[in-house]
Design a protein around this motif. Structure first.
Motif, PDB file in Angstrom:
ATOM      1  N   UNK A  17       0.842  -1.198   0.000  1.00 13.37           N
ATOM      2  CA  UNK A  17       0.000   0.000   0.000  1.00 13.37           C
ATOM      3  C   UNK A  17       0.876   1.247   0.000  1.00 13.37           C
ATOM      4  N   UNK A  18       0.362   2.303  -0.640  1.00  9.95           N
ATOM      5  CA  UNK A  18       1.053   3.591  -0.741  1.00  9.95           C
ATOM      6  C   UNK A  18       0.319   4.598   0.134  1.00  9.95           C
ATOM      7  N   UNK A  19       1.060   5.266   1.014  1.00 14.56           N
ATOM      8  CA  UNK A  19       0.486   6.287   1.893  1.00 14.56           C
ATOM      9  C   UNK A  19       1.297   7.569   1.727  1.00 14.56           C
ATOM     10  N   UNK A  24      -0.280  14.447   6.207  1.00 14.39           N
ATOM     11  CA  UNK A  24      -0.438  14.469   7.662  1.00 14.39           C
ATOM     12  C   UNK A  24      -0.537  15.918   8.160  1.00 14.39           C
ATOM     13  N   UNK A  25      -1.333  16.177   9.246  1.00 15.84           N
ATOM     14  CA  UNK A  25      -1.898  15.209  10.192  1.00 15.84           C
ATOM     15  C   UNK A  25      -3.178  14.511   9.730  1.00 15.84           C
ATOM     16  N   UNK A  26      -3.691  14.893   8.547  1.00 12.56           N
ATOM     17  CA  UNK A  26      -4.816  14.129   8.013  1.00 12.56           C
ATOM     18  C   UNK A  26      -4.308  12.742   7.613  1.00 12.56           C
TER      19      UNK A  26
END
Length: 239
Positions: A17-19, A24-26
């Motif tokens: 998975x790609x994040x 961030x912070x969302x």
């Protein structure tokens, strides 16, 4: 890479998975890099050894699944896949001399910081016809822009029966190839990949630095291309 069913998948196998941490912070929604070609939102299992470029545009990973690209076969062997963020698409790269797609395992990809180069572990005789040892793994360098490749862990002194060494890309989480593709790292227990092999008698796995000799852009020729084609075997027609 995780076996957790982040998106509710039920394949019970590892997925990549790609994040995007810049959000961030969302907490951003994970993108299934190892997605099934029929449904890009559905992860396809069996994906491991993910390696990401510095700008986050490309992710290389290994997988034994046939669900990433159309027309793939279920062979239970690890293959190399490269995911493109801009197109949300997956490209499969196979050993060119293998008798059929997906036949030869290609594992442990390490992508360069700029996303152009990938080192992988594979059996070199499926890449280079001069290699005669059909049992051992070697480290291969791939150029994703020109599709050129080079066997790095070659026996010093030229081709002969049993001339290839057991070698893998370095297993540490860092990069194993420079951005210009000229320097790469691999690890092996053999000492026969260096000319003064007698100086290495520890019988243990060591890390070796290899200089690479692939041309940078073989598809580019001089001139404006307005009247004549590119010389020799270079690609490019008039205009």
């Amino acid at each position: 890479s995780t076996s957790t069913n982040i998106l509710g998948e039920q394949n019970l196998s590892p997925d990549v998975f790609y994040v995007d941490l810049s959000q961030l912070p969302v907490i951003p929604a994970p993108i299934p890099v190892s997605s099934a070609w029929q449904n890009r939102s559905l992860p396809a299992g069996g994906a491991v050894w993910a390696s990401i470029s510095g700008d986050g545009e490309r992710v290389a990973f290994s997988s034994s699944s046939s669900q990433h690209v159309p027309g793939d076969i279920e062979d239970q062997r690890d293959d190399l896949f490269v995911w493109e963020k801009s197109t949300q698409s997956v490209r499969k790269i196979s050993a060119p001399l293998a008798p059929q797609v997906g036949y030869a395992p290609v594992m442990l990809p390490k992508i360069s910081f700029n996303g152009r180069w990938v080192t992988v572990t594979s059996r070199a005789f499926w890449w280079d016809s001069s290699v005669t040892d059909r049992e051992e793994n070697d480290t291969i360098l791939l150029d994703l822009e020109t599709d050129r490749y080079e066997v790095l862990s070659r026996f010093f002194g030229g081709g002969a029966s049993g001339d290839e060494a057991v070698a893998t890309t370095t297993l540490n989480p860092g990069k194993s190839v420079s951005d210009d593709g000229r320097i790469a790292l691999f690890e092996t227990e053999t000492n026969r990949v260096i000319w003064n092999y007698g100086s290495d008698q520890n019988g243990k796995k060591d890390v070796f630095l290899s200089s690479c000799s692939m041309p940078d852009h073989p598809s580019v020729c001089a001139g404006d291309g307005s009247t004549t084609a590119c010389p020799t075997s270079s690609f490019g027609t008039p205009g």
